[in-house]
Write an enzyme that holds these catalytic residues in place. Structure first.
Site, PDB file in Angstrom:
ATOM      1  N   SER A 183       0.768  -1.121  -0.047  1.00 51.10           N
ATOM      2  CA  SER A 183       0.101  -0.030   0.002  1.00 51.10           C
ATOM      3  C   SER A 183       0.963   1.092   0.108  1.00 51.10           C
ATOM      4  O   SER A 183       2.054   1.304   0.438  1.00 51.10           O
ATOM      5  CB  SER A 183      -0.890  -0.070   1.471  1.00 51.10           C
ATOM      6  OG  SER A 183      -1.605  -1.143   1.182  1.00 51.10           O
TER       7      SER A 183
HETATM    8  N1  SAH Z   1      -1.122  -4.051   3.782  1.00 51.01           N
HETATM    9  C1  SAH Z   1      -0.779  -4.727   2.905  1.00 51.01           C
HETATM   10  C2  SAH Z   1      -1.658  -4.592   1.270  1.00 51.01           C
HETATM   11  C3  SAH Z   1      -1.497  -5.780   0.417  1.00 51.01           C
HETATM   12  S1  SAH Z   1      -2.836  -5.719  -0.812  1.00 51.01           S
HETATM   13  C4  SAH Z   1       0.705  -4.309   2.272  1.00 51.01           C
HETATM   14  O1  SAH Z   1       0.729  -2.891   2.196  1.00 51.01           O
HETATM   15  O2  SAH Z   1       1.540  -4.963   1.816  1.00 51.01           O
HETATM   16  C5  SAH Z   1      -3.842  -6.836  -0.049  1.00 51.01           C
HETATM   17  C6  SAH Z   1      -3.564  -8.179   0.119  1.00 51.01           C
HETATM   18  O3  SAH Z   1      -4.985  -8.817   0.721  1.00 51.01           O
HETATM   19  C7  SAH Z   1      -2.957  -8.902  -0.784  1.00 51.01           C
HETATM   20  O4  SAH Z   1      -1.898  -9.543  -0.239  1.00 51.01           O
HETATM   21  C8  SAH Z   1      -4.267 -10.149  -0.874  1.00 51.01           C
HETATM   22  O5  SAH Z   1      -3.652 -11.268  -1.343  1.00 51.01           O
HETATM   23  C9  SAH Z   1      -4.650 -10.062   0.259  1.00 51.01           C
HETATM   24  N2  SAH Z   1      -6.085 -10.780   0.252  1.00 51.01           N
HETATM   25  C10 SAH Z   1      -7.307 -10.466  -0.647  1.00 51.01           C
HETATM   26  N3  SAH Z   1      -8.394 -11.163  -0.292  1.00 51.01           N
HETATM   27  C11 SAH Z   1      -7.898 -11.670   0.823  1.00 51.01           C
HETATM   28  C12 SAH Z   1      -8.652 -12.573   1.640  1.00 51.01           C
HETATM   29  N4  SAH Z   1      -9.949 -12.927   1.527  1.00 51.01           N
HETATM   30  N5  SAH Z   1      -8.293 -13.003   2.798  1.00 51.01           N
HETATM   31  C13 SAH Z   1      -6.947 -12.615   3.164  1.00 51.01           C
HETATM   32  N6  SAH Z   1      -6.307 -12.001   2.180  1.00 51.01           N
HETATM   33  C14 SAH Z   1      -6.613 -11.498   1.147  1.00 51.01           C
END
Ligand code: SAH
Length: 193
Positions: free
Chosen positions: A43
């Site tokens: 993010s």
């Molecule tokens: N806070 C993280 C954001 C990553 S993007 C950062 O800054 O690195 C969002 C993440 O949510 C991705 O890694 C994706 O694989 C995960 N995601 C999407 N749907 C999900 C679910 N149902 N359960 C767990 N993780 C999920």
């Protein structure tokens, strides 16, 4: 409160975002979401900071995070709370984040590889819930797993644009909603999208 925000800001400024990336590290210090593989992104730093401040962390709170991703947001949550339960659905990201955060010395983070859209029942209720992937609506299970006087931040909307919501559960279990801003997160994929 003011002091705590200053502590969060100074921790954020010292936290090396490049540590949470394996590729495109040259872009780590731009205020942009950057790809981390598997069609996911780390993010935007300014947004991570805003969300960390807005969720009102306290030393004794238990936090549930959906979407571990790189583990960058997880580190900030863990530094200012008692314990973080974080769920990621992509195995490679889950493993890398776990390795990094252990290496960084955190011992109050619990990791699960699963669909987080149904929450993590075993350790519920949570004082804070942070969802870092976009849902069409707030998953019911997450709402149920939010403690009384708990706070949740979640992006809700279409795949192109979402409202970042702050939801607060009062003493009577009523939910109060504040729209923080418009955002664009990658989609939440799972039973409740
Ligand atoms: N806070 C993280 C954001 C990553 S993007 C950062 O800054 O690195 C969002 C993440 O949510 C991705 O890694 C994706 O694989 C995960 N995601 C999407 N749907 C999900 C679910 N149902 N359960 C767990 N993780 C999920």
């Amino acid at each position: 409160m003011a002091n705590q925000n200053e502590d969060i800001i100074s921790y954020f400024q010292k936290l090396d975002r490049g540590f949470f990336m394996d590729e495109l590290k040259e872009f780590a210090y731009m205020d942009e979401a950057i790809p981390i593989g598997h069609e996911q992104t780390i993010s935007q730093p300014s947004l991570v900071l805003e969300m960390t401040v807005a969720i009102d962390l306290q030393p004794d709170v238990k936090v549930l995070e959906i979407g571990t991703g790189s583990g960058y947001q997880t580190a900030l949550l863990a530094a200012f709370s008692d314990a973080v339960y974080t769920i990621e659905r992509i195995a490679a990201l889950h493993e890398r984040a776990k390795e990094r955060l252990k290496k960084a010395g955190f011992s109050n983070i619990h990791f699960m590889l699963d669909d987080g859209s149904t929450g993590w029942e075993e350790h519920a209720p949570y004082d804070r819930i942070m969802v870092t992937a976009a849902a069409a609506q707030v998953p019911r299970g997450l709402m149920d797993q939010l403690a009384i006087r708990g706070k949740m931040i979640i992006p809700v909307g279409t795949s192109l644009l979402q409202e970042l919501l702050l939801l607060e559960k009062d003493e009577d279990g009523e939910i109060h909603k504040t729209v923080l801003e418009e955002v664009r997160f990658v989609p939440l994929k799972g039973k409740y999208e």
